[in-house]
Structures are given as structure tokens and as C-alpha cells.
Scaffold this active site. Sequence first.
Site, mmCIF file in Angstrom:
data_model
loop_
_atom_site.group_PDB
_atom_site.id
_atom_site.type_symbol
_atom_site.label_atom_id
_atom_site.label_comp_id
_atom_site.label_asym_id
_atom_site.label_seq_id
_atom_site.Cartn_x
_atom_site.Cartn_y
_atom_site.Cartn_z
ATOM 1 N N THR B 21 68.881 -3.405 45.718
ATOM 2 C CA THR B 21 69.354 -3.028 44.385
ATOM 3 C C THR B 21 70.264 -1.803 44.433
ATOM 4 O O THR B 21 71.381 -1.825 43.921
ATOM 5 C CB THR B 21 68.148 -2.732 43.464
ATOM 6 O OG1 THR B 21 67.263 -3.847 43.498
ATOM 7 C CG2 THR B 21 68.611 -2.508 42.038
ATOM 8 N N LYS B 113 62.655 9.014 49.398
ATOM 9 C CA LYS B 113 61.752 10.148 49.145
ATOM 10 C C LYS B 113 60.481 10.066 49.977
ATOM 11 O O LYS B 113 59.946 11.073 50.413
ATOM 12 C CB LYS B 113 61.398 10.244 47.673
ATOM 13 C CG LYS B 113 60.598 9.070 47.136
ATOM 14 C CD LYS B 113 61.172 8.556 45.845
ATOM 15 C CE LYS B 113 60.631 7.173 45.579
ATOM 16 N NZ LYS B 113 61.596 6.259 44.994
ATOM 17 N N GLU B 137 70.246 13.633 47.244
ATOM 18 C CA GLU B 137 70.179 13.886 45.792
ATOM 19 C C GLU B 137 69.488 12.747 45.064
ATOM 20 O O GLU B 137 68.769 12.965 44.080
ATOM 21 C CB GLU B 137 71.605 14.091 45.260
ATOM 22 C CG GLU B 137 71.726 14.410 43.785
ATOM 23 C CD GLU B 137 71.044 15.716 43.397
ATOM 24 O OE1 GLU B 137 69.938 15.635 42.851
ATOM 25 O OE2 GLU B 137 71.618 16.794 43.628
ATOM 26 N N GLY B 142 66.715 10.306 40.507
ATOM 27 C CA GLY B 142 67.775 9.296 40.488
ATOM 28 C C GLY B 142 69.155 9.897 40.318
ATOM 29 O O GLY B 142 69.623 10.642 41.186
ATOM 30 N N ILE B 144 70.282 12.093 38.188
ATOM 31 C CA ILE B 144 70.412 13.459 37.656
ATOM 32 C C ILE B 144 70.847 14.409 38.762
ATOM 33 O O ILE B 144 70.205 14.468 39.801
ATOM 34 C CB ILE B 144 69.070 13.976 37.099
ATOM 35 C CG1 ILE B 144 68.417 12.949 36.188
ATOM 36 C CG2 ILE B 144 69.255 15.308 36.394
ATOM 37 C CD1 ILE B 144 66.975 13.299 35.820
ATOM 38 N N GLY B 195 60.592 -5.463 34.100
ATOM 39 C CA GLY B 195 61.156 -4.934 35.340
ATOM 40 C C GLY B 195 61.067 -3.430 35.461
ATOM 41 O O GLY B 195 61.646 -2.836 36.363
ATOM 42 N N GLU B 198 56.590 -2.396 39.058
ATOM 43 C CA GLU B 198 56.499 -3.336 40.172
ATOM 44 C C GLU B 198 55.305 -4.271 39.970
ATOM 45 O O GLU B 198 54.380 -3.965 39.220
ATOM 46 C CB GLU B 198 56.277 -2.568 41.486
ATOM 47 C CG GLU B 198 57.245 -1.458 41.761
ATOM 48 C CD GLU B 198 58.497 -1.951 42.475
ATOM 49 O OE1 GLU B 198 58.498 -3.103 42.939
ATOM 50 O OE2 GLU B 198 59.472 -1.190 42.552
ATOM 51 N N ASP B 209 54.335 8.347 43.863
ATOM 52 C CA ASP B 209 55.788 8.507 43.842
ATOM 53 C C ASP B 209 56.153 9.902 43.322
ATOM 54 O O ASP B 209 56.999 10.599 43.897
ATOM 55 C CB ASP B 209 56.393 7.415 42.948
ATOM 56 C CG ASP B 209 57.882 7.589 42.746
ATOM 57 O OD1 ASP B 209 58.645 7.227 43.652
ATOM 58 O OD2 ASP B 209 58.276 8.111 41.679
ATOM 59 N N LYS B 213 58.096 13.137 45.390
ATOM 60 C CA LYS B 213 59.261 13.861 44.864
ATOM 61 C C LYS B 213 58.940 15.348 44.693
ATOM 62 O O LYS B 213 59.791 16.211 44.916
ATOM 63 C CB LYS B 213 59.698 13.239 43.549
ATOM 64 C CG LYS B 213 60.267 11.817 43.711
ATOM 65 C CD LYS B 213 60.362 11.108 42.371
ATOM 66 C CE LYS B 213 61.022 9.722 42.508
ATOM 67 N NZ LYS B 213 60.842 8.912 41.270
#
Lengths: 435, 435
Positions: B21, B113, B137, B142, B144, B195, B198, B209, B213
Site C-alpha cells: 500500500t 517503526k 519521518e 504518518g 505529519i 478498512g 486489521e 503500535d 512509536k
Amino acid sequence: MQQEVFLMKETVNIGLIGFGTIGSGVVATLNQNLPLLENKVNKKVNLKRIVDLDITTDRGVEVQPGVLSTSVDDILEDEEIDIVIELVGGYQPALSFILKAMENGKHVVTANKALLAKHWDEIITSAQENNVRVSFEASVGGGIPLLAPVNDGLAANNIETIYGIINGTANYILTKMAAEGLDFDTVLKEAQEMGYAEADPTFDIEGHDTAQKLIILSILGFGVYVEQEKFHVEGITRITPDDIQFARDELGSVVKLLAIAKIEDSELEIRVHPTLVPETHLLASVNDVFNAVYLEGDVVGPVLMYGAGAGMMPTASAVVADCLDIMQDMEKPVAYGPRETRVEKVKDISDVQSKYYLRITALDQPGVLHSISGVLSDLDISIESVSQKKAAEGEAVPIFMVTHQALEKNVQEAIKLIDQMEFVKADTNLIRLLE
Amino acid sequence: MQQEVFLMKETVNIGLIGFGTIGSGVVATLNQNLPLLENKVNKKVNLKRIVDLDITTDRGVEVQPGVLSTSVDDILEDEEIDIVIELVGGYQPALSFILKAMENGKHVVTANKALLAKHWDEIITSAQENNVRVSFEASVGGGIPLLAPVNDGLAANNIETIYGIINGTANYILTKMAAEGLDFDTVLKEAQEMGYAEADPTFDIEGHDTAQKLIILSILGFGVYVEQEKFHVEGITRITPDDIQFARDELGSVVKLLAIAKIEDSELEIRVHPTLVPETHLLASVNDVFNAVYLEGDVVGPVLMYGAGAGMMPTASAVVADCLDIMQDMEKPVAYGPRETRVEKVKDISDVQSKYYLRITALDQPGVLHSISGVLSDLDISIESVSQKKAAEGEAVPIFMVTHQALEKNVQEAIKLIDQMEFVKADTNLIRLLE
């Protein structure tokens, strides 16, 4: 780690011109965080010289002996100085200082938005010709990392829209008016007493400061320089508690002084005016002296950056960060904004489409609404809502109207005609709606 | 301008590993904005090779003939390739690819990450040893512009506090639960259908997650690497509509999954958990799949950055910006975060002080509140407010409590004791309050 002590680190010498509020903030930041800064760039950072006409007033920050001078040549002509921080403000002698520093091979950091907005080409060209860097993160949005994100972090994007709340004084006044239902003059006076507004507040409340910052944002976002005289700049002095209350109660919106720049079909809309922002929009939550810039890129979508847009320490944060950035790469070519602009035309405000809020002050008598709506209808302005406060017959009351999308020039013409009507007793106020 | 056509511009060759993706988003961005990008860096930008195991599926983006390959060596061993974009994800073979690319003198851009959070030292050390750059970055927030502002734009600051909403799935679920009064499972299912979550959502909803980060943010902000196993990570699966409603109606707050890192007296607090955020805080307005990071620096004060934290195009925006940044300066030394950390100790969650919201499910019978308050009082936990829904005698009802500042280990002990009481009919839920 111990070995490092014996290694000679390169020293970077800084010269600071202008020992006012921001200058003192820069000195305070260097004093406070020097080990952090030196570690960051792995160099010795030395504030070699501070020049100001007044070197006797106590700024409340510690200065090493021999650093203060009243002669700007002690910086501009000192071959050891690598970076010149210009915090004099205004056009001259600031411009001469910057150009001379560059000619002498020095990198320049400035917070001088007025100068950049007026002499952009001259300054950037000089930097390029002299192979020095010029950085000005502090010139827009104070301490917010804003220009680097727009210029670099979003470099993969065609920027499509920029909305900014970039004047702390105006935002403070509007926030206070809304919170306490007070009128403009009362809040302005209070802001002046608290040091949030200047003795002569014109520059902030009439939108000029916002306009200068928007010029810089437009260069970075769209690659186009637009002179301030070429676009519509309108301040907040005509906003009343009635406007704010109606916006909140009937439109779920707040009044913000917005810098707006957006591109559509190669045409750039650029303007500064009070704007009705829906409470659900993040910009509506930007209050007091805080600043924020909301923008949309064609790849990333919406992005917002928020923080302290002015003040001694926040502004110093950006000035010092610029110095560190230069220290990490003194060879980086100066390049701001896209090299080729998509902008083919700057749209005149009269051709802008918007929804409008109108506050018409008219006598409460039969036929008034009929006459007003006739004018609007003749000019293709269709009314989305209208409400009128009840009053004794013959007394002037505000009529609040919200239009559908209409053409600015038609709205202006309508207001002219409406304000000539004999039952209209005060100038009609107009506020544009966001989107 | 015409002359430029005849000048040979330097070409920068990019190799992309991973055509999923985000990879497709990168190709789409390059296809869409190539002239803009090439002008920005004043070089020719060439996507020379895309490697993926599957090179037959149509990704809906145009690819030049001969670019696709299934052999990663076509990138790693191609001397002409300057920048490798790693979008394989996961630990292996991504790590080997990155290390090999660096060994072969290639700069690396990654959004990985998980890999950075686990193999930080190895990756950064390899970049430094091989004199190549590594940029990431896209790994946090994402699209930002976030890590560069923290690392460079705020470089003059000691960062004091970081609060992040950095998982779009969790934020979407919490936003939907609040807006529609639905329970967690219902909204999760809806999010999966749309979507936004997951098929196996564990990673997002359990906070892992977010934790990865936060590890990266802590390195950049505080110069300290903390393994994920060393700090408290708690997801959102236990949040109920009751919690959300009470938070809104009684506390004027919303529930957000926050990444928190802050330093106090050389001690770092680092944790991930649902948090009650006052509606007046900007983070409370960060809704749906959007991300934001709020931080405080000792010079600049508060700063917030907001935008799309995931998704094909926003993430591609950051990946491509990283490539452009490298192209503008391939010699810049890799340096992330302060070189010397102020952190002397990472505080255990049990030593954290906070205010707590507790939802205790107990039979509505005499003496219940007396027993519970006795436990709390014995553990030095003082109650700010308590409210209980009325019910038929003998029926279990939620009791909502908010404590004053209390010590985590005492609160945990209290909950253990309370949940053992015979009139308590379900596990007590705890949510910490912001600040």
C-alpha cells in the site's frame, strides 16, 4: 566519552544584532541550554558579540564581559563571526545589516517578517550569490516549527490551502471578547495593560502583521510572492459582541482573524480577514495568544501546527533552532518554496466566492426586510437564513443574515446599496464564512 | 530558463523495496508530482527499481517498463542506486535489507517503526559507520511532519512532555464509540469492514503500535531508548460506553489512547494507556483516524502537530519528503535526539502519580460504599467524587469514582482488594486522567 574532552571542537561564533525582548530570549536560551545545543551540533557555540544602541539597560540575562558593543561593525566586519542574528526589526537599517553580513560571507538568522515580506527577492538573491544561508523560522508563528515543515516536511506536496491564525494579539482579543461578552475597545485596553497589545496596536488589529506572515507562507507554499498592497487585508476592529454571539448561537462558529491562501485552477486566493470558523474545526480551538496554521497538501491531506506565535522565549526557540540548523550544514543551498509556481493569476477579492454573514442595523418597521432582500436578489445573492431581534417600532435593531455562496463584488455592491437606505442606521458589517 | 534544458542535471536513483500500500503511494506520489520534486531538489529523480515478491498484481499505479524485479539484489547491489526505501515492514528480512543497503553506501528511508523501536542502535550505528543517512519521518504520525520538528525545529529545547495520539485505528474506535454510544466490539467490527482496522487488530487496539512509536519519540525527545518490555502498555479493549458517557457528562473529558513520555527530576515516565483528556485540551479535538502529538519544551512551551497518521498517500508524503531531504544534503551526519540524555532513571508505572477514574461494578446494597472507601482510605487514596446509578436492591450497578492524585501501586492494590469483595461482580476498570 572522556577522550572527547581532549579533542578540539570546531567553534561557531554568533553575532547578535538587537538586544531587545527576543534578543534577550536568545541570550537566555543559550545560557540555559548551551550544553544541550553544543552536544546537538557537536561544536562549540560561542555568542561572541551582541550589538545594540543601548548596552547599559539590564535585560535580566547574564552576558559575558566584552561581548556588548554599540558598533554593528564589530559583528559585520568580524571575520570570526559565522552567523549573524538580526533582531533589529523594521526595514532599515536591518536590511543593510543583513545584506552586509551576507556579502561578508556570514549566514543570517532573522525574525523580521516585515523585511522579508517587502524585500524577499533581494535577501534571497543575496544569500544565493554569497553562498550563505538565511533562515527565518521565527518570522511566522514564533516558536512553532512551521516554515521548515512547510518547505521540507511537505515537500512532496502541492500545497492547496493555507489557513493561519498567526497574530497572537488579534486572537487574544477575539478569544476574550467571546469568553466574556465584552466589546472590542474594552478588551483591547485590557490586552494593552497585560502587554499582549502594543500602545499603538494598529499593526496587529488591522491585519498587517498577519498579511506579512501570509506573504512568507505563500512563497513557501505556492512559490509566489504577492505584495501586501495587492491583496485584501481587513482587521478585527468592527467585530462586535453581537457578531460573536450570533456566530456561536446560530452558526456554531467562532470569529477568527484568518490568513487565507489557496489555489484553484492556477488562481491564487490570498486574503486576511475575520472569518467564521465552525466550532468543529481545529482552528476554532486555537485560543488566546496561540497561533496555528492549518494546511492541505495534495498528497498528505490536512496538517495543523500549533504553538506560541510570539513572545520572548518561544521566538528565541525558533531563532536558536535556525542557528543550530545552519551549524549542522553551512553549505545547504538556499531554496524556499517550489522553484516553479503553479500560480498564473492572483484572484482579486472582488472575484472571490464565499458565504457571508451580514449584520444590518435597520429600523424595525414594515418593508425593511422586503427592501433588503430585493437588493440581494437583484445581485444574485441568495439568503440562507435571516433573523431579527424584536424591538420597539422605530428603533434600530440588528438584522442577521447568512447568504449562500455569493460573489464578493456583488455582496459589496449590495452592502453599498443597503447602507444608503434611509432605514439603515449604521454601516453593515460583513464576515466571511470558512469554505 | 530555456538554457536549463541543456544543462545536465545530476540524477538521483531510488530503489523501492516493498510494493504494498505505502509503496504504491510512493509511486503514485512520484508519478503525480515529479516535476515539483525535481525542481525542489534541482536534480533528476529516477525510481530505478521496485522489488517485491509479487510483481504481477496491478497496484493501480503506472510503472515504467523494466523497473519491477523480484530480486532484492537488483537494488542492494546496484551501484547506481543512491537511496533505498524500505517498505517491507516487520523485522526480517527488512533489517538485513537496510543493513546491506547501508554497507553498500546507500541512504535509507523507512517507515518501519517496529524495526526502529527494536533495532535502533544497530541501524543508527550502521548509518554512522557507513556515512549514510537514515530517515524515518513516516514511522511516527504518518504524513505529519513530526520527527524533524522534534529533532531539529525544537532543538533549542529540553523537551519536557510528549503526549501523542499516534494510532489511527484506536482513535477511530474511541471517536466512534463516543459519537454513537456503541460498544467496543461493535465499533471494531465496523472499523474492520471499513478498512480502518486489521483482521487481527491486536497490535493497534492493545497499544503495541503506539508503544513502538513512543519509543522513537522518546529517543528524539529525551535521548533515551527504552525497550517496550520496560514500560506499561495498555490498550482500549476494556473501555465501555459507560466510561465514555461518564467522562463526558461528569468530567467534561474524552477517552483517548495516549502515548505519554515526560521527564521530571531526571526520571522519565513513559507509558501507553487510555487517558481522560479534558475537552478544552486540543488533543480532545483529534478525532477519527487523525493523529497528533502535543509536546512541551522548556523554551518554546506547548506545541502541537496534527494530521493523517496513516494511509497510503499521507505516509507516502513523508517517505518522499525524506528522500528529497536526503537529496538536498547527502553528507549530513546522522544525529537523532540529544547526544546526552538527562534521563537517569525510567520510572516504573507503580511509582507514577495520577488522578484515577474507577468504574466498580457492585451490588446495590447497604455498606458497599463504606467498604470500598475504607480500602481506598487505607491506601492513601482520597476520593474526589463518587456517583452510583440507582438500581433494584441486589442488582449490580456501576459505581463511578474519581480520585485525587494517588500512587499507581496503591490504586492497583486497592483494585485487587475491591475486586475480591463478594459484592463486586466484575473487574474494576481504571482510566488515568491527563496531568
